[in-house]
Enzyme design. Sequence first.
Site, PDB file in Angstrom:
ATOM      1  CE  LYS A 159      -4.024  -2.034   1.404  1.00 17.88           C
ATOM      2  NZ  LYS A 159      -5.185  -1.976   2.682  1.00 17.88           N
TER       3      LYS A 159
ATOM      4  NE  ARG B  58      -7.400  -7.883   1.634  1.00 17.41           N
ATOM      5  CZ  ARG B  58      -7.113  -7.328   0.092  1.00 17.41           C
ATOM      6  NH1 ARG B  58      -5.688  -6.269   0.234  1.00 17.41           N
ATOM      7  NH2 ARG B  58      -7.129  -7.491  -1.179  1.00 17.41           N
TER       8      ARG B  58
END
Length: 281
Positions: free
Chosen positions: A221, A255
């Site tokens: 991210k 995740r």
Amino acid sequence: MKLKCGSRTLDLSQPQIMGILNVTPDSFSDGGRHCDLEGAMAQARRMVEEGASILDVGGESTRPGAAEVSLAQELDRTLPVIEQIRAELDVVISIDTSKAEVMRQAVAAGAGIINDVRALQAPGALEAAAQSGAAICLMHMQGQPRTMQQAPTYENLFLEINRFLQSRVQACREAGIVASRLILDPGLGFGKTLQHNFQLLANLDQLREHGLPLLIGLSRKSMIGNLLERSIDQRMVGSVTGALLAIQQGAEIVRVHDVAQTRDAVRVWQATQAQRSTPLL
Ligand SMILES: Nc1nc2[nH]c(S[C@@H](C(=O)O)c3ccccc3)nc2c(=O)[nH]1
């Protein structure tokens, strides 16, 4: 602590790795290499082989500015993959969706976890999740994907996120969803600045008031990319480091894109934990 995921159970006493399986043409990190069934299955087999105990199948990119995906499109992308994974692999299947009908059909096809970045707020989602019997991940997002990163602001970051999560847990309870089916997630990158994301990662204990397992998703991210000034394909080390920092604070599920590398980090952490001298009584 065991989490019932449909017909399977997850042992949350040890960190569990959720592999990301994007089946969207514009998924931000793999450029849609897996939007065909064979490509998705090759990735699925590889991630299970590398140590993923959960595969998160997502048919709708939540990229800021991403085009809306129709119900038919999302079903067409996800159901064949879920059916094939169920037929072939020993793994818990998670469906990353906000649509009630996708939840229903994905669980019928074999999904054991509903992973909803909108925390069951869409019409019919609470009822679909309640009837499904699947485990449910409730994630915090401020605003909507299209605009959430324009100017994220909080009076009190943890207070607001905890209040939101508590309100969704309460909504689940009122819909007949027992708390033991729930997982909570602060939603790193979903309406948060770089500083907000690291405040959350640094203080996961402040999300423990609900007494529920935590899922952390920071893999590749922008909180990693912007900090390190790295392009998406250069964020693996930062992502594995972040995952381990979450695990060290007790995050039950991470995740990730890079399963093998995260698995190595978990095993180093487990070997170290095993040798911790018991604290003096
Ligand atoms: N529970 C849970 N589900 C998730 N789905 C996603 S999509 C995200 C990504 O980077 O994969 C993303 C965000 C923006 C654009 C593309 C992809 N992130 C999470 C998370 O952090 N937690």
